[in-house]
Design a protein around this motif. Structure first.
Motif, short mmCIF file in Angstrom:
data_model
loop_
_atom_site.label_atom_id
_atom_site.label_comp_id
_atom_site.label_asym_id
_atom_site.label_seq_id
_atom_site.Cartn_x
_atom_site.Cartn_y
_atom_site.Cartn_z
N ARG A 150 1.55 21.18 -5.65
CA ARG A 150 0.40 22.00 -5.20
C ARG A 150 -0.86 21.70 -5.99
NH1 ARG A 150 3.87 27.22 -4.12
NH2 ARG A 150 4.38 26.80 -1.95
N ALA A 151 -0.72 21.45 -7.29
CA ALA A 151 -1.90 21.24 -8.13
C ALA A 151 -2.57 19.90 -7.88
CB ALA A 151 -1.52 21.37 -9.61
N ALA A 152 -1.81 18.90 -7.48
CA ALA A 152 -2.38 17.58 -7.22
C ALA A 152 -2.82 17.51 -5.77
CB ALA A 152 -1.35 16.49 -7.52
N GLY A 153 -4.10 17.38 -5.55
CA GLY A 153 -4.62 17.31 -4.19
C GLY A 153 -4.61 15.90 -3.64
N MET A 154 -4.85 15.79 -2.36
CA MET A 154 -4.88 14.47 -1.74
C MET A 154 -6.06 13.64 -2.25
SD MET A 154 -2.12 14.25 -0.16
CE MET A 154 -2.16 12.92 1.04
N LYS A 199 -8.01 7.91 4.99
CA LYS A 199 -7.58 7.54 6.34
C LYS A 199 -6.30 6.69 6.27
CE LYS A 199 -9.09 5.42 10.62
NZ LYS A 199 -10.15 4.74 11.32
N ARG A 200 -6.25 5.79 5.31
CA ARG A 200 -5.06 4.93 5.14
C ARG A 200 -3.88 5.78 4.69
NH1 ARG A 200 -2.45 0.86 6.45
NH2 ARG A 200 -1.73 -0.66 4.95
N ILE A 201 -4.11 6.69 3.74
CA ILE A 201 -3.05 7.56 3.24
C ILE A 201 -2.46 8.38 4.38
CG2 ILE A 201 -2.60 9.60 1.80
CD1 ILE A 201 -4.68 8.39 -0.20
N TYR A 202 -3.34 9.00 5.18
CA TYR A 202 -2.84 9.83 6.28
C TYR A 202 -2.24 8.99 7.41
CZ TYR A 202 -4.61 14.05 4.11
OH TYR A 202 -4.82 15.09 3.25
N GLY A 203 -2.54 7.70 7.42
CA GLY A 203 -1.87 6.80 8.35
C GLY A 203 -0.40 6.61 8.00
N PHE A 204 -0.10 6.70 6.72
CA PHE A 204 1.29 6.60 6.26
C PHE A 204 2.00 7.95 6.37
CE2 PHE A 204 -0.35 2.96 3.68
CZ PHE A 204 0.49 1.98 4.19
N PHE A 205 1.34 9.00 5.92
CA PHE A 205 1.95 10.34 5.87
C PHE A 205 0.93 11.34 6.40
CE2 PHE A 205 3.79 7.83 2.41
CZ PHE A 205 5.12 7.85 2.79
N GLU A 224 4.90 15.64 3.86
CA GLU A 224 5.60 14.40 4.21
C GLU A 224 5.57 13.41 3.04
OE1 GLU A 224 4.30 12.52 7.83
OE2 GLU A 224 4.53 14.36 8.99
N LEU A 225 4.44 13.32 2.39
CA LEU A 225 4.32 12.44 1.23
C LEU A 225 5.25 12.89 0.10
CD1 LEU A 225 2.95 10.13 -0.33
CD2 LEU A 225 1.07 11.72 -0.85
N ALA A 226 5.31 14.18 -0.14
CA ALA A 226 6.19 14.71 -1.19
C ALA A 226 7.65 14.42 -0.88
CB ALA A 226 5.96 16.22 -1.36
N VAL A 227 8.06 14.60 0.37
CA VAL A 227 9.45 14.33 0.76
C VAL A 227 9.77 12.85 0.58
CG1 VAL A 227 11.04 14.26 2.72
CG2 VAL A 227 9.67 16.33 2.28
N ASP A 287 0.83 -1.21 0.00
CA ASP A 287 0.00 0.00 0.00
C ASP A 287 0.86 1.26 0.00
OD1 ASP A 287 -2.25 -1.57 0.02
OD2 ASP A 287 -2.81 -1.13 2.11
N ARG A 288 1.94 1.24 0.78
CA ARG A 288 2.83 2.41 0.84
C ARG A 288 3.49 2.64 -0.51
NH1 ARG A 288 8.00 4.30 2.03
NH2 ARG A 288 8.07 5.98 3.56
#
Length: 195
Positions: free
Chosen positions: A31-35, A47-53, A58-61, A13-14
């Motif tokens: 910036r143009a691509a939203g969550m 919820k799963r995405i924010y569980g990782f980052f 943080e996701l971009a880094v 998943d990650r």
């Protein structure tokens, strides 16, 4: 009650999430691509995405860090497959030219990230600087092995300039032009940069 998620599933998943983020952030921009876009492409719930980052930053880094490993690894595999040390330095530009010609090439992901978030995100800025530092070190190592340590910084700047120009123009020719300039800077066989 749903079954617990295994480590293997969490890893998959990650990676799926990072693949989606890389595709979207590189194609559209951070910036143009939203969550919600990341959710739609990855197929993972928010919820799963924010569980990782915890944040998009943080996701971009994490995406930039993973891309760095793959990008520099691919470059090294190509360059180190060349026997002659002088030709290895020039092979950097051959690899860049092939990358510039790939469908969907949109310039350097780190330069793009710096332009978008470098002034507002210390973490993105740090990741961009780390990538550029490591890329410079790769070139310096190959230049030193070719007896061309004195021109390593110029070769690095030629590569960086080629990336920016190819990204803006959509033309892979800057790699060839930068290769020609690097060839003129490198000591000819049988000489060293200590002349």
């Amino acid at each position: 009650m749903p079954a617990p998620i295994t480590e293997e599933q969490a890893h998959r998943d990650r990676e799926l999430l990072l693949d989606a983020a890389e595709r979207l952030f590189y194609e559209r921009g951070i910036r143009a691509a939203g969550m919600a876009d990341v959710r739609a492409v990855s197929g993972l719930p928010l919820k799963r995405i924010y569980g990782f980052f915890a944040t998009k930053e943080e996701l971009a880094v994490a995406m930039l860090r993973r891309r760095d490993e793959r990008w520099r690894g691919s470059l090294a595999a190509h360059v180190e497959g060349v026997a002659d040390p002088r030709e290895r330095v020039l092979a950097v530009f051959d690899w860049l030219g092939a990358w510039f010609a790939e469908p969907g090439f949109r310039g350097c992901a780190w330069i793009n990230a710096y332009g978008e978030a470098g002034a507002t995100s210390e973490d993105v800025l740090a990741e961009v600087r780390a990538h550029k530092r490591e890329f410079r070190a790769q070139i310096a190592g190959w230049a030193d092995a070719a007896g061309a340590g004195a021109v390593a910084e110029a070769v690095f700047l030629l590569a960086e300039g080629a990336m920016v120009t190819a990204g803006i123009t959509g033309d892979p020719a800057p790699a060839r032009h930068a290769r020609d300039a690097a060839d003129a800077l490198l000591p000819q066989r049988g000489t060293t940069d200590d002349r």
